[in-house]
Scaffold this active site. Structure first.
Site, short mmCIF file in Angstrom:
data_model
loop_
_atom_site.label_atom_id
_atom_site.label_comp_id
_atom_site.label_asym_id
_atom_site.label_seq_id
_atom_site.Cartn_x
_atom_site.Cartn_y
_atom_site.Cartn_z
N LYS A 84 7.49 2.40 -0.18
CA LYS A 84 7.09 0.99 -0.07
C LYS A 84 6.16 0.58 -1.22
O LYS A 84 6.38 -0.42 -1.88
CB LYS A 84 6.37 0.73 1.28
CG LYS A 84 7.21 1.02 2.51
CD LYS A 84 6.48 0.67 3.79
CE LYS A 84 5.24 1.50 4.04
NZ LYS A 84 5.49 2.95 4.24
N ARG B 241 2.90 -3.60 11.60
CA ARG B 241 3.33 -2.26 11.99
C ARG B 241 3.46 -2.13 13.50
O ARG B 241 3.78 -1.04 13.99
CB ARG B 241 2.28 -1.26 11.53
CG ARG B 241 2.69 -0.37 10.35
CD ARG B 241 1.48 0.47 9.99
NE ARG B 241 1.76 1.65 9.23
CZ ARG B 241 1.63 1.74 7.91
NH1 ARG B 241 1.30 0.70 7.18
NH2 ARG B 241 1.83 2.88 7.31
N ARG C 256 2.52 13.32 -3.28
CA ARG C 256 2.02 12.02 -3.74
C ARG C 256 0.63 12.15 -4.37
O ARG C 256 -0.25 12.81 -3.84
CB ARG C 256 1.95 11.04 -2.56
CG ARG C 256 1.18 9.76 -2.92
CD ARG C 256 1.49 8.61 -2.02
NE ARG C 256 1.29 8.86 -0.61
CZ ARG C 256 1.70 8.03 0.35
NH1 ARG C 256 2.35 6.92 0.04
NH2 ARG C 256 1.48 8.32 1.61
N ARG D 133 -4.42 11.52 -1.36
CA ARG D 133 -4.98 10.87 -0.18
C ARG D 133 -5.34 11.90 0.89
O ARG D 133 -4.58 12.84 1.12
CB ARG D 133 -3.95 9.87 0.39
CG ARG D 133 -4.11 8.48 -0.18
CD ARG D 133 -2.96 7.59 0.17
NE ARG D 133 -2.64 7.52 1.60
CZ ARG D 133 -1.69 6.76 2.10
NH1 ARG D 133 -0.97 5.98 1.29
NH2 ARG D 133 -1.45 6.73 3.39
N ARG E 44 1.44 10.48 11.67
CA ARG E 44 1.79 9.16 11.13
C ARG E 44 3.27 8.87 11.38
O ARG E 44 3.66 7.74 11.68
CB ARG E 44 1.45 9.10 9.64
CG ARG E 44 -0.06 8.98 9.42
CD ARG E 44 -0.48 9.39 8.04
NE ARG E 44 0.18 8.63 7.01
CZ ARG E 44 0.32 9.04 5.76
NH1 ARG E 44 -0.14 10.22 5.39
NH2 ARG E 44 0.90 8.29 4.87
P1 ADP Z 1 1.91 4.79 4.01
O1 ADP Z 1 1.92 4.25 2.60
O2 ADP Z 1 1.98 6.28 4.03
O3 ADP Z 1 2.94 4.13 4.88
P2 ADP Z 1 -0.44 3.17 4.40
O4 ADP Z 1 -1.21 3.32 3.15
O5 ADP Z 1 0.38 1.94 4.57
O6 ADP Z 1 0.47 4.46 4.61
O7 ADP Z 1 -1.41 3.27 5.66
C1 ADP Z 1 -2.37 4.30 5.76
C2 ADP Z 1 -3.03 4.23 7.14
O8 ADP Z 1 -3.71 2.97 7.29
C3 ADP Z 1 -2.09 4.31 8.32
O9 ADP Z 1 -1.77 5.65 8.69
C4 ADP Z 1 -2.92 3.60 9.42
O10 ADP Z 1 -3.95 4.45 9.92
C5 ADP Z 1 -3.59 2.49 8.62
N1 ADP Z 1 -2.78 1.25 8.60
C6 ADP Z 1 -2.23 0.65 7.52
N2 ADP Z 1 -1.58 -0.47 7.86
C7 ADP Z 1 -1.70 -0.60 9.21
C8 ADP Z 1 -1.26 -1.54 10.17
N3 ADP Z 1 -0.52 -2.62 9.81
N4 ADP Z 1 -1.58 -1.33 11.47
C9 ADP Z 1 -2.32 -0.28 11.86
N5 ADP Z 1 -2.79 0.65 11.00
C10 ADP Z 1 -2.48 0.51 9.69
P1 ADP Z 2 4.93 4.53 0.91
O1 ADP Z 2 4.11 3.38 0.34
O2 ADP Z 2 6.13 4.05 1.66
O3 ADP Z 2 4.10 5.47 1.71
P2 ADP Z 2 5.05 5.55 -1.86
O4 ADP Z 2 5.60 4.45 -2.68
O5 ADP Z 2 3.58 5.81 -1.96
O6 ADP Z 2 5.51 5.37 -0.32
O7 ADP Z 2 5.86 6.87 -2.25
C1 ADP Z 2 5.56 8.14 -1.65
C2 ADP Z 2 5.71 9.24 -2.71
O8 ADP Z 2 7.10 9.40 -3.05
C3 ADP Z 2 5.01 8.95 -4.03
O9 ADP Z 2 4.51 10.17 -4.54
C4 ADP Z 2 6.11 8.38 -4.94
O10 ADP Z 2 5.86 8.70 -6.31
C5 ADP Z 2 7.35 9.12 -4.43
N1 ADP Z 2 8.57 8.31 -4.45
C6 ADP Z 2 8.70 6.98 -4.17
N2 ADP Z 2 9.99 6.58 -4.25
C7 ADP Z 2 10.71 7.71 -4.57
C8 ADP Z 2 12.11 7.96 -4.78
N3 ADP Z 2 13.03 6.99 -4.66
N4 ADP Z 2 12.47 9.22 -5.09
C9 ADP Z 2 11.54 10.23 -5.18
N5 ADP Z 2 10.21 10.04 -5.00
C10 ADP Z 2 9.80 8.81 -4.69
#
Ligand code: ADP
Ligand code: ADP
Length: 220
Positions: A13, A88, A127, A160, A171
């Site tokens: 994302k 979410r 990541r 992270r 998660r």
């Molecule tokens: P990821 O990129 O791995 O999907 P995020 O960076 O979006 O994770 O979120 C990290 C953490 O922040 C989540 O595991 C949760 O604890 C909190 N969080 C983020 N967005 C939300 C939301 N919309 N509702 C509840 N918790 C959230």
């Molecule tokens: P999210 O916000 O959904 O948690 P991220 O964009 O942070 O996901 O991506 C999670 C990890 O996967 C990062 O280390 C990123 O560089 C890697 N990544 C993202 N898209 C791809 C892809 N299409 N193929 C391989 N690795 C990816």
């Protein structure tokens, strides 16, 4: 144009949101980034958020809706908006619908990036991100030119705290239990605006599909 980007943790994302926001000139609001910035600022709210985030649990809806409603109000004076990681839960989606209806700026598209569990775990454990500019890397799939150093500003990359395997499992569980139902909610209320994009492919292929989907759904 207003777009919600959904998908399990690690689906891509954040990576894709940066590209889409640039392409369609939308403000990119990531709830996770906003919460991490609050935590880094050392406020009481930040400390509260950290309790949930470090355990891999969702932050309670009242807190999330408050913080995100304010962030949306501050940036959406008629401009485009790309929401990444919010909503979410179904109550969050309902609160967002209410806010956007009041400002007569409904959603144009809900895009879900899918990814298999095995791919998710590999992505999350590798990541790394730049503490200065937020650029996202992967040790294997998207490495920086110089080991563990940001290409753009030479800062040392961070991992992270919640990207450890046991927290990742929590998660993922939260995603399937609390966030997947949001897709059903949008399909029911706004079905023609929902699309799934296969995120298991190379980043550029995913970007191309997302641009195509958003252009079609938003009539851009
Ligand atoms: P990821 O990129 O791995 O999907 P995020 O960076 O979006 O994770 O979120 C990290 C953490 O922040 C989540 O595991 C949760 O604890 C909190 N969080 C983020 N967005 C939300 C939301 N919309 N509702 C509840 N918790 C959230
Ligand atoms: P999210 O916000 O959904 O948690 P991220 O964009 O942070 O996901 O991506 C999670 C990890 O996967 C990062 O280390 C990123 O560089 C890697 N990544 C993202 N898209 C791809 C892809 N299409 N193929 C391989 N690795 C990816």
């Amino acid at each position: 144009m207003r777009v919600v980007l959904m998908g399990p943790p690690g689906a891509g994302k954040g990576t894709q949101a940066k590209r889409l926001a640039e392409k369609f000139r939308m403000a990119h609001l990531s709830s996770g980034d906003i919460f991490r910035a609050e935590k880094a600022g050392g406020s009481a709210l930040g400390a509260k958020l950290a309790e949930y985030m470090s355990a891999g649990k969702l932050v309670p809806d009242e807190i999330v809706v408050d913080v995100m409603a304010k962030a949306i109000r501050e940036c959406s004076a008629g401009g485009g908006l790309l929401l990444d990681g919010f909503p979410r839960t179904v109550p969050q989606a309902q609160a967002l619908d209410k806010q956007l209806a009041a400002s007569r700026t409904p959603l144009d598209a809900v895009v879900v990036i899918t990814a298999d569990d095995e791919q998710i775990v590999r992505r999350i454990t590798g990541r790394r991100s730049c503490p200065k500019c937020g650029r996202i890397y992967h040790t294997e799939f998207m490495p920086p030119r110089e080991n563990n150093v940001c290409d753009d500003d030479k800062a040392t990359l961070d991992q992270r705290a919640d990207d450890k395997e046991d927290v990742v499992r929590q998660r993922l569980e939260a995603y399937y239990r609390q966030t997947e139902p949001v897709i059903g909610y949008y399909r029911q209320s706004n079905g023609e605006h929902v699309v799934e994009v296969d995120g298991n492919r190379a980043p550029e292929e995913v970007t191309a599909s997302l641009i195509e989907a958003v252009s079609r759904l938003a009539g851009a």
